[in-house]
Write an enzyme that holds these catalytic residues in place. Structure first.
Site: not given
Length: 306
Positions: A15, A150, A216, A255, A257, A270, A272, A276
């Site tokens: 990443e 990602s 992205y 974060r 998800d 998951e 994070n 990002g």
């Protein structure tokens, strides 16, 4: 004297490119907030020298292995340098999707049914045995490496004949792979800042799922914030996200998800711990809805560093 802040970016993980974008955005935001910040690419700079270079605090804008898996956090603990985000254990745990699921499962939190395979099992099972192994999940499936972020190495499997190819792809990135039941409902993400839950975001990718390109590169991915949930569902999602976050001992910011099935039930995907922070990124979007500018957001994240 003003604190000297290192924004760690780039690195050597899969990443790297995203991290460079995140780091530059964070750096600009911190400078806008009046903070004495400098970008440091860990690919070229040994982090063990941060303290002798006069840095007082670290903003981690690295993604993936070596940046959000507990390795870097351990070095910074040893150097006694305060850093943003979760500590060593939470960072290591959240980077491992399988062990994250095992913790949530033990606590009775909702997760999608799954099968875990390691490389040795994959190499000894015949294609027929593999199909039998996941038959209880039913089709379609999603196959993903346990330790990549990602959406690297992820594939959707609609037919049993596609499973072998999807596993080969996933095992190119990791020695542990998860095969999960495909959930056809919408995907949500919930940003957490300190102990505050920011408004949820509903994600509508242009393709089959929210992959690397959708995250992205694509301008066709749609994001809805507010997400369109009822007040009751929004509160339910916020409570679930915070519970999942604390179960893994996460701190600072992160974060969570989540997927929703056709019946409206939420399932955790998951966490994070170093999300990002690019122009396409979700935490800045949720923060805007919450009333925080980008520079206010990064300054708040830095303030939470310990």
């Amino acid at each position: 004297m003003a604190e000297k802040v290192a924004v760690l970016l780039g690195g050597t993980s899969a990443e790297r490119e995203v991290s460079l974008l995140s780091g530059q955005a964070v750096l600009a935001g911190l400078k806008e907030a009046g903070i004495d910040a400098y970008g440091v690419d860990t690919k070229d700079f040994p982090v063990t020298q941060l303290k002798e270079q006069g840095f007082d605090k670290v903003f981690i804008a690295l993604h993936g292995r070596g940046g959000e898996d507990g390795t870097l956090q351990g070095v910074l603990e040893f150097l006694q340098l305060p850093y943003t985000g979760s500590g060593v254990m939470a960072s290591a745990l959240t980077m491992d999707k399988l062990r994250t699921k095992l913790v949530w499962q033990a606590l009775g939190l909702p997760i999608s049914p799954y099968v875990a395979l390691n490389r040795q099992q994959f190499e000894t099972l015949s294609p027929e045995e593999l199909v039998a192994c996941v038959a209880k999940l039913g089709l379609p499936l999603i196959v993903k490496p346990s330790h990549e972020g990602s959406s690297v190495g992820m594939s959707k499997v609609d037919h049993a004949s596609e499973l072998q190819k999807a596993l080969v792809e996933a095992f190119q990135h990791d020695s542990d792979v998860l095969i999960e039941k495909w959930l056809s409902g919408p995907e949500f993400t919930v940003a957490i800042l300190g102990d505050e839950v920011l408004p949820s975001i509903r994600i509508q990718p242009p393709g089959v799922f929210y992959d690397y390109d959708a995250k992205y590169l694509s301008d066709k991915t749609q994001y809805f914030c507010p997400s369109g949930l009822s007040d009751e569902s929004e509160q339910q999602l916020a409570a679930l996200a915070l519970q999942a976050y604390h179960a893994l001992d996460c701190s600072g910011w992160g974060r969570v998800d989540v997927m929703q099935d056709r019946d409206g039930h939420f399932y955790l995907l998951e966490v994070n711990t170093s999300p990002g922070m690019t122009s396409h990124s979700l935490v800045p979007m949720a923060a805007r809805q919450y009333g925080l500018s980008f520079s206010q957001l990064v300054a708040r994240i830095l303030m939470l560093a310990d």
